[in-house]
Design an enzyme around this catalytic site. Structure first.
Site, PDB file in Angstrom:
ATOM      1  N   LYS A  72       8.297  -6.168  21.027  1.00  0.00           N
ATOM      2  CA  LYS A  72       9.675  -6.054  21.505  1.00  0.00           C
ATOM      3  C   LYS A  72      10.127  -4.614  21.678  1.00  0.00           C
ATOM      4  O   LYS A  72      11.181  -4.357  22.251  1.00  0.00           O
ATOM      5  CB  LYS A  72      10.631  -6.824  20.604  1.00  0.00           C
ATOM      6  CG  LYS A  72      10.943  -6.213  19.257  1.00  0.00           C
ATOM      7  CD  LYS A  72      12.045  -7.045  18.598  1.00  0.00           C
ATOM      8  CE  LYS A  72      12.403  -6.524  17.231  1.00  0.00           C
ATOM      9  NZ  LYS A  72      13.462  -7.329  16.607  1.00  0.00           N
TER      10      LYS A  72
ATOM     11  N   ALA B 165       4.113   3.253   7.631  1.00  0.00           N
ATOM     12  CA  ALA B 165       3.478   3.230   6.313  1.00  0.00           C
ATOM     13  C   ALA B 165       3.113   4.651   5.893  1.00  0.00           C
ATOM     14  O   ALA B 165       2.369   5.335   6.585  1.00  0.00           O
ATOM     15  CB  ALA B 165       2.240   2.343   6.339  1.00  0.00           C
TER      16      ALA B 165
ATOM     17  N   GLU C 298      -1.705   5.066  -6.909  1.00  0.00           N
ATOM     18  CA  GLU C 298      -0.322   4.594  -6.857  1.00  0.00           C
ATOM     19  C   GLU C 298      -0.085   3.583  -7.965  1.00  0.00           C
ATOM     20  O   GLU C 298      -1.017   3.149  -8.648  1.00  0.00           O
ATOM     21  CB  GLU C 298      -0.020   3.989  -5.476  1.00  0.00           C
ATOM     22  CG  GLU C 298      -0.134   5.002  -4.349  1.00  0.00           C
ATOM     23  CD  GLU C 298       0.160   4.412  -2.986  1.00  0.00           C
ATOM     24  OE1 GLU C 298       0.384   3.187  -2.904  1.00  0.00           O
ATOM     25  OE2 GLU C 298       0.178   5.163  -2.000  1.00  0.00           O
TER      26      GLU C 298
ATOM     27  N   HIS D 219      11.225  -1.549  -2.493  1.00  0.00           N
ATOM     28  CA  HIS D 219      10.591  -0.281  -2.844  1.00  0.00           C
ATOM     29  C   HIS D 219      11.526   0.460  -3.782  1.00  0.00           C
ATOM     30  O   HIS D 219      12.728   0.578  -3.515  1.00  0.00           O
ATOM     31  CB  HIS D 219      10.307   0.560  -1.603  1.00  0.00           C
ATOM     32  CG  HIS D 219       9.314   1.646  -1.862  1.00  0.00           C
ATOM     33  ND1 HIS D 219       9.626   2.775  -2.586  1.00  0.00           N
ATOM     34  CD2 HIS D 219       8.014   1.768  -1.510  1.00  0.00           C
ATOM     35  CE1 HIS D 219       8.556   3.547  -2.666  1.00  0.00           C
ATOM     36  NE2 HIS D 219       7.563   2.969  -2.020  1.00  0.00           N
TER      37      HIS D 219
ATOM     38  N   ARG E 229       5.717  -1.885  -8.665  1.00  0.00           N
ATOM     39  CA  ARG E 229       6.992  -1.662  -7.991  1.00  0.00           C
ATOM     40  C   ARG E 229       8.115  -2.559  -8.502  1.00  0.00           C
ATOM     41  O   ARG E 229       9.264  -2.135  -8.579  1.00  0.00           O
ATOM     42  CB  ARG E 229       6.819  -1.870  -6.481  1.00  0.00           C
ATOM     43  CG  ARG E 229       6.038  -0.763  -5.821  1.00  0.00           C
ATOM     44  CD  ARG E 229       5.805  -1.049  -4.358  1.00  0.00           C
ATOM     45  NE  ARG E 229       5.149   0.077  -3.712  1.00  0.00           N
ATOM     46  CZ  ARG E 229       4.739   0.073  -2.453  1.00  0.00           C
ATOM     47  NH1 ARG E 229       4.905  -1.007  -1.707  1.00  0.00           N
ATOM     48  NH2 ARG E 229       4.150   1.134  -1.941  1.00  0.00           N
TER      49      ARG E 229
ATOM     50  N   HIS F 205      11.709  -3.699   1.244  1.00  0.00           N
ATOM     51  CA  HIS F 205      10.546  -2.986   1.764  1.00  0.00           C
ATOM     52  C   HIS F 205       9.502  -3.900   2.387  1.00  0.00           C
ATOM     53  O   HIS F 205       9.048  -3.645   3.497  1.00  0.00           O
ATOM     54  CB  HIS F 205       9.915  -2.185   0.623  1.00  0.00           C
ATOM     55  CG  HIS F 205       8.728  -1.373   1.010  1.00  0.00           C
ATOM     56  ND1 HIS F 205       8.772  -0.418   2.011  1.00  0.00           N
ATOM     57  CD2 HIS F 205       7.439  -1.365   0.544  1.00  0.00           C
ATOM     58  CE1 HIS F 205       7.589   0.153   2.134  1.00  0.00           C
ATOM     59  NE2 HIS F 205       6.756  -0.418   1.275  1.00  0.00           N
TER      60      HIS F 205
ATOM     61  N   ARG G  35       3.366  -7.582  -4.251  1.00  0.00           N
ATOM     62  CA  ARG G  35       2.293  -6.876  -3.550  1.00  0.00           C
ATOM     63  C   ARG G  35       1.915  -5.594  -4.285  1.00  0.00           C
ATOM     64  O   ARG G  35       2.771  -4.772  -4.614  1.00  0.00           O
ATOM     65  CB  ARG G  35       2.753  -6.525  -2.135  1.00  0.00           C
ATOM     66  CG  ARG G  35       1.740  -5.729  -1.318  1.00  0.00           C
ATOM     67  CD  ARG G  35       2.301  -5.423   0.047  1.00  0.00           C
ATOM     68  NE  ARG G  35       3.401  -4.483  -0.036  1.00  0.00           N
ATOM     69  CZ  ARG G  35       3.291  -3.170   0.156  1.00  0.00           C
ATOM     70  NH1 ARG G  35       2.106  -2.630   0.393  1.00  0.00           N
ATOM     71  NH2 ARG G  35       4.352  -2.394   0.100  1.00  0.00           N
TER      72      ARG G  35
END
Length: 547
Positions: free
Chosen positions: A62, A73, A140, A257, A303, A364, A399
């Site tokens: 779109k 990202a 991370e 996030h 997270r 997020h 995630r």
């Protein structure tokens, strides 16, 4: 224990007409292709690489190809790359983060396929950051080892998408339509047959008839006011899959996030997870490093824990944000490692190496979506899906950082390959199927911007990091009220169609969060603070009733 799908009653079928603008087959333009891919992010373009050269593939997006969650990202892509790391470590980290709701076979497959998929990216021209000829690896939150490959410091998605877009544009059998909005999927006799596409500059939609369709439309962060997602992430794919009859599940699991830049006048810019992986501290408005009060892993906790801790600390200090500080680290290294973030903060008078960066959680990543099997097939024959629009079983209830680009690669490849093989075995369509509009549409003047802003604020207040029965009931009733007069409208603008999709997705999210009477992963119910495996280790599924 097998994780089952538990249906949620979704009784307001009359609020969800099938086509978002009147379609009459005799007045439409018709286009035929072998494989239709809806979405131009990493999952969609990776799927396109698998389409057999003898077949035609049409990719519609779109906006521009560069405008996707994949392109934005920052942190990187996870893979076992260091000899000291092992597949079972990455699998264990993913399962731990997922709150006992991951599908172990899916996790193992994705983790083991990761090095091969990343090697493909390198072969196609992706330039990951290196030192002395060796790829640099970061760490991370939630990861036990250094396994995050990054590019351009903090613009990994941008670099990966550059390489994959270049390769796709050179693909002889691929046609790309940019600025093309997908109104709805076309179905006939219980199968997906393509989609209705509104192209910029055309007064009438194009009915694209396809042997097989692959949905790769990304996320829905724009359902919230505070979000890291680009403007295009309005949940269109989730909504059209639901309206076409595909099973949608896990919609209560929106990952927030923890660190989104919070400056008046700025866009809600993501401050990558990698900045904490490099040693940044989280401090509150009084300068206190508060994560020690919540989790022994401190800033490297997953997270969901960091987001929930920040919200709790903001409430304690009566402050609208907390702060990231890197002033204890080498200033030159910090500026060199995170050039994009450094420039954004500099525009607002902040030096990331010396100044505290104001942050707060923002929507997020949507973990839920169209339920798919390990090949990427949805419950609607003829429709495949990959990436953030899906519920694949990889992420469970939360995630693990930097697993999303990986998921797009792995499932994009498998969905593209399977759809291609099936399309090769099918005969060419001899003509279009008849279009049947299921509901007469009204035409009223409504304030699209006002309703959209009201929805996004409502979702942030009531379906945010912390949830309760009272707030979720208020959200569900308010959204349902909006649907009664918005979803019956016949719009002719993208803003109107997006609003209809945002309301559809918002309602599914509120209903799912209200139904799950426990806390798990990113879903925190203050009135049900514990996890309940005996009753709630299930996927909550929503599916449109047959018409």
């Amino acid at each position: 224990m097998t994780i089952v799908n538990r249906p949620i009653a979704f009784d307001w079928q009359s609020s969800f007409p099938r086509y978002l603008m009147p379609l009459q087959s005799r007045r439409m333009m018709h286009y035929f292709t072998d494989v239709l891919i809806i979405g131009g992010g990493l999952a969609g373009l990776r799927a396109a690489q698998e389409i057999d050269p003898s077949l035609d593939v049409l990719i519609v997006t779109k906006d521009r190809l560069q405008e996707s969650n994949s392109s934005y990202a920052q942190g990187g892509i996870a893979s076992v790359w260091d000899p000291e790391d092992q597949f079972h470590n990455h699998v264990a980290d993913t399962l731990t983060a997922g709150g006992s709701l991951c599908e172990p076979s899916v996790v193992e497959r994705v983790v083991q396929e990761a090095p091969r998929r990343i090697a493909e990216l390198i072969q196609w021209g992706t330039k990951f950051d290196q030192r002395d000829g060796e790829i640099l690896l970061g760490r991370e939150g939630g990861h036990s080892h250094q396994r995050i490959l990054h590019a351009l410091g903090d613009a990994t998605g941008k670099e990966i998408m550059r390489a994959v877009i270049d390769r796709t544009r050179d693909q002889a059998n691929a046609e790309i339509w940019e600025s093309a909005f997908t109104l709805d999927l076309l179905t006939h006799e219980g199968q997906c047959r393509g989609a209705a596409i509104a192209r910029t500059g055309s007064s009438q939609p194009v009915l694209v008839w396809a042997k097989q369709t692959i949905l790769c439309t990304g996320g829905c962060g724009q359902v919230y006011r505070e979000s890291t997602n680009p403007r295009v992430a309005t949940g269109d794919g989730h909504a059209i899959a639901f309206r076409a009859g595909a099973m949608i599940r896990d919609m209560e699991f929106m990952q927030f996030h923890p660190t989104v830049l919070y400056i008046a006048g700025s866009s809600r810019t993501l401050i990558t997870e990698a900045i904490r992986g490099e040693g940044a501290y989280l401090i509150d408005s009084e300068g206190y490093r508060f994560m020690q009060d919540y989790d022994p892993r401190l800033e490297l906790a997953p997270r969901d824990i960091v987001s929930q801790s920040i919200v709790s600390q903001m409430a304690k200090t009566q402050s609208p944000c907390v702060f990231l500080t890197l002033k204890h680290l080498n200033a030159d290294y910090v500026r060199q490692r995170f050039p994009g973030i450094a420039q954004v903060c500099k525009d607002f008078g902040l030096d990331i190496a010396t100044d505290a960066i104001p942050v707060r959680p923002g929507a997020h990543y949507m973990i839920g979506g169209a339920a798919i099997d390990e090949q990427g097939q949805t419950t609607l024959p003829g429709l495949w899906a990959a990436g953030e629009v899906t519920s694949s079983g990889l992420h469970g209830a939360n995630r693990l950082a930097s697993n999303s680009l990986l998921e797009g690669l792995v499932f994009g490849a498998s969905a593209g390959n399977a759809a291609s093989e099936l399309a090769k075995s099918q005969r060419h369509q001899v003509g279009p199927f008849p279009i049947q509009q299921h509901r007469s549409l009204q035409n009223q003047q409504i304030d699209i911007v006002d309703i959209r802003n009201a929805l996004r604020s409502l979702m942030g207040r009531n379906v945010g990091v912390q949830r309760s029965a009272e707030r979720l009931e208020e959200a569900r009733q308010s959204i349902l009220q909006y649907t009664h007069y918005v979803l019956t409208q016949s719009f002719n603008t993208i803003e109107g169609w997006e609003l209809q999709n945002q309301l559809t997705v918002g309602l599914m999210m509120a209903m799912s969060a209200e139904a799950r009477k426990e806390s798990r992963g990113v879903h925190l119910r203050t009135d049900f603070p514990g996890s309940d495996d005996a009753n709630w280790r299930v996927h909550l599924a929503i599916q449109r009733k047959g018409e």
